[in-house]
Write a protein that holds these residues in place. Structure first.
Motif, short mmCIF file in Angstrom:
data_model
loop_
_atom_site.label_atom_id
_atom_site.label_comp_id
_atom_site.label_asym_id
_atom_site.label_seq_id
_atom_site.Cartn_x
_atom_site.Cartn_y
_atom_site.Cartn_z
N ASP A 112 0.68 -0.90 0.26
CA ASP A 112 0.09 -0.37 0.09
C ASP A 112 0.73 1.67 -0.13
OD1 ASP A 112 -2.38 -1.68 -0.04
OD2 ASP A 112 -3.23 -1.76 2.26
N ARG A 113 1.59 1.48 1.13
CA ARG A 113 2.59 2.54 1.09
C ARG A 113 3.83 2.94 0.21
NH1 ARG A 113 3.11 1.79 7.62
NH2 ARG A 113 1.54 1.71 7.81
N PHE A 114 4.26 1.51 -0.70
CA PHE A 114 5.15 1.49 -1.84
C PHE A 114 4.38 2.08 -3.02
CE2 PHE A 114 5.91 -0.09 -5.83
CZ PHE A 114 7.62 -0.10 -5.66
N PHE A 115 3.11 1.94 -3.51
CA PHE A 115 2.92 2.62 -4.83
C PHE A 115 2.00 3.73 -4.12
CE2 PHE A 115 0.96 -2.28 -5.34
CZ PHE A 115 2.13 -2.08 -6.67
N ILE A 116 1.23 4.31 -3.24
CA ILE A 116 0.99 5.48 -3.32
C ILE A 116 2.58 6.13 -2.91
CG2 ILE A 116 0.46 7.19 -1.07
CD1 ILE A 116 -1.18 5.37 0.39
N ASN A 117 3.86 6.31 -2.33
CA ASN A 117 4.62 6.81 -2.58
C ASN A 117 5.00 6.58 -3.76
OD1 ASN A 117 7.79 7.51 -1.76
ND2 ASN A 117 8.45 5.99 -2.38
N GLN A 118 4.94 6.41 -5.11
CA GLN A 118 5.23 6.15 -6.44
C GLN A 118 4.19 6.81 -7.33
OE1 GLN A 118 7.55 4.04 -7.68
NE2 GLN A 118 8.17 4.00 -6.00
N TYR A 126 -2.21 8.26 4.57
CA TYR A 126 -2.52 7.04 4.95
C TYR A 126 -2.03 6.19 6.09
CZ TYR A 126 -4.43 2.44 3.04
OH TYR A 126 -4.89 1.27 2.66
N ALA A 127 -0.69 6.17 5.50
CA ALA A 127 -0.24 5.82 6.91
C ALA A 127 -0.70 5.50 8.22
CB ALA A 127 1.01 5.20 6.51
N GLY A 128 -0.61 7.28 8.49
CA GLY A 128 -1.08 7.28 9.99
C GLY A 128 -2.45 7.22 10.38
N VAL A 129 -3.37 6.92 9.65
CA VAL A 129 -4.88 6.58 9.53
C VAL A 129 -4.65 5.33 9.86
CG1 VAL A 129 -6.96 6.41 8.66
CG2 VAL A 129 -5.80 8.38 8.42
N GLN A 130 -4.45 4.45 8.99
CA GLN A 130 -4.45 3.05 9.00
C GLN A 130 -3.42 2.65 10.10
OE1 GLN A 130 -1.07 0.66 6.32
NE2 GLN A 130 -3.07 -0.22 5.46
N LEU A 185 -6.34 8.24 -2.77
CA LEU A 185 -5.85 7.30 -1.63
C LEU A 185 -7.03 6.44 -1.53
CD1 LEU A 185 -4.42 9.56 1.03
CD2 LEU A 185 -2.89 7.87 -0.26
N VAL A 186 -8.33 7.15 -1.94
CA VAL A 186 -9.69 6.34 -0.77
C VAL A 186 -9.44 4.27 -2.10
CG1 VAL A 186 -10.51 7.20 -3.22
CG2 VAL A 186 -12.04 6.26 -1.53
N ALA A 187 -8.29 4.77 -3.49
CA ALA A 187 -8.56 3.09 -3.95
C ALA A 187 -8.13 2.26 -2.78
CB ALA A 187 -7.82 3.91 -5.80
N THR A 188 -6.77 3.26 -2.43
CA THR A 188 -5.46 1.94 -1.48
C THR A 188 -6.48 1.88 -0.60
OG1 THR A 188 -4.13 3.43 -2.40
CG2 THR A 188 -3.71 1.53 -0.18
N ALA A 189 -7.37 2.24 0.51
CA ALA A 189 -8.10 1.75 1.33
C ALA A 189 -9.48 0.68 0.79
CB ALA A 189 -8.57 3.34 1.82
N TYR A 190 -9.95 1.06 -0.61
CA TYR A 190 -10.59 0.23 -0.84
C TYR A 190 -10.84 -0.98 -1.28
CZ TYR A 190 -15.29 2.77 -0.16
OH TYR A 190 -15.90 3.26 0.44
N THR A 191 -9.15 -0.59 -2.18
CA THR A 191 -8.32 -2.10 -2.25
C THR A 191 -7.91 -2.99 -1.04
OG1 THR A 191 -7.75 -1.51 -4.58
CG2 THR A 191 -6.44 -2.66 -3.55
N ALA A 192 -7.81 -2.60 0.53
CA ALA A 192 -7.69 -3.13 1.41
C ALA A 192 -8.19 -4.04 1.94
CB ALA A 192 -6.64 -1.99 2.42
N LEU A 193 -9.79 -2.89 1.55
CA LEU A 193 -11.06 -3.54 2.10
C LEU A 193 -11.55 -4.97 1.18
CD1 LEU A 193 -13.70 -4.15 3.36
CD2 LEU A 193 -14.46 -2.56 1.88
N PHE A 194 -10.95 -4.92 0.08
CA PHE A 194 -11.88 -6.21 -0.92
C PHE A 194 -10.40 -7.07 -0.90
CE2 PHE A 194 -13.54 -2.75 -3.43
CZ PHE A 194 -15.19 -3.58 -2.86
N SER A 195 -8.70 -6.59 -0.84
CA SER A 195 -8.35 -7.77 -0.32
C SER A 195 -8.51 -8.89 1.23
CB SER A 195 -6.94 -7.20 0.13
OG SER A 195 -6.63 -6.90 -1.16
N SER A 196 -8.97 -8.56 1.72
CA SER A 196 -9.41 -8.45 3.43
C SER A 196 -11.10 -9.26 3.11
CB SER A 196 -9.42 -8.05 4.03
OG SER A 196 -10.46 -6.73 3.51
N LEU A 197 -11.34 -8.74 2.60
CA LEU A 197 -12.42 -9.28 1.93
C LEU A 197 -12.76 -11.17 1.49
CD1 LEU A 197 -15.93 -9.24 2.21
CD2 LEU A 197 -15.97 -8.50 0.07
N LEU A 198 -11.75 -11.06 0.09
CA LEU A 198 -11.48 -11.74 -0.67
C LEU A 198 -10.92 -13.67 0.58
CD1 LEU A 198 -11.69 -13.47 -2.82
CD2 LEU A 198 -9.96 -12.91 -3.32
#
Length: 223
Positions: free
Chosen positions: A36-42, A52-56, A191-204
């Motif tokens: 997550d943080r790698f792609f945000i940094n990119q 994002y890192a702080g909220v997470q 950032l919202v894309a990363t947040a929802y990507t994290a959600l769908f990853s955990s859901l799966l």
């Protein structure tokens, strides 16, 4: 003496087969936050990475203080009951634990929904760069954090039945979603894309292990 040596090697091999997939699972689990943080940094600015890192981290720590101690306390009890072949009690405890965690999760989300303004102010006081632009990160990250906590229970049957390799296999699709979701949607949606990507990853992962958990709990009726 040879028998003792052979028996010792057999136990070591058995422990390695059980433990090495768990080590891989833990490494892959840590990779989600890193990716997550790698792609945000990119793709985004450094201050957005900090937000994002702080909220997470805040949300992760909140579950470490609420749900994780409960799940951690359930684990040794399940192991003891399983090793003593009290499968009916394992089944009852698993069902009770899943219901308890789901109930607590519903209560947490009710608090977030009912007192969202106070949650926002709390996060804003901890992270000065956090503002209303990033408020939409809260719900998906809370949901993702909860689902990962729930997954610690849903994959428990895999641990008990020594199918730890399947834990790794079940995690790989979630990792793929994380990578593809960030690459495709992060540059367009932020950032919202990363947040929802994290959600769908955990859901799966929760769905895959949950299906296996329910099937095996039902099988315990007939043991």
């Amino acid at each position: 003496q040879k028998k003792i040596v052979v028996k010792g090697k057999t136990f070591l091999l058995k422990w390695f087969k059980y433990g090495s997939p768990i080590s891989i699972w833990l490494s892959l689990g840590l990779a989600f936050h890193f990716l997550d943080r790698f792609f945000i940094n990119q793709y985004l600015a450094n201050y957005e990475l900090g937000v994002y890192a702080g909220v997470q981290e805040l949300i992760t720590r909140s579950f470490s203080l609420t749900l994780f101690p409960i799940i951690l306390s359930i684990h040794p009890r399940l192991m003891i009951l399983w090793n003593k072949s009290y499968y009916d009690k394992v089944r009852d405890l698993m069902i009770f634990s899943l219901r308890l965690v789901l109930l607590l999760g519903m209560f947490i989300f009710f608090i977030i929904w009912q007192f969202d303004k106070y949650i926002f102010l709390l996060i804003e006081s901890a992270i000065p760069q956090f503002n209303y632009k990033y408020k939409e990160l809260i719900l998906p990250l809370f949901a993702a954090g909860f689902l990962w906590q729930l997954s610690l229970l849903t994959h428990k049957m895999l641990e008990l039945k020594e199918k730890t390799k399947f834990m790794v296999i079940a995690l790989i699709p979630s990792l793929i979603i994380n990578i593809i979701g960030n690459i495709i949607f992060l540059p367009k949606m932020g950032l919202v894309a990363t947040a929802y990507t994290a959600l769908f990853s955990s859901l799966l992962y929760c769905i895959i292990t949950g299906i296996h958990c329910i099937k095996n709990i039902n099988k315990l009726k007939f043991i």
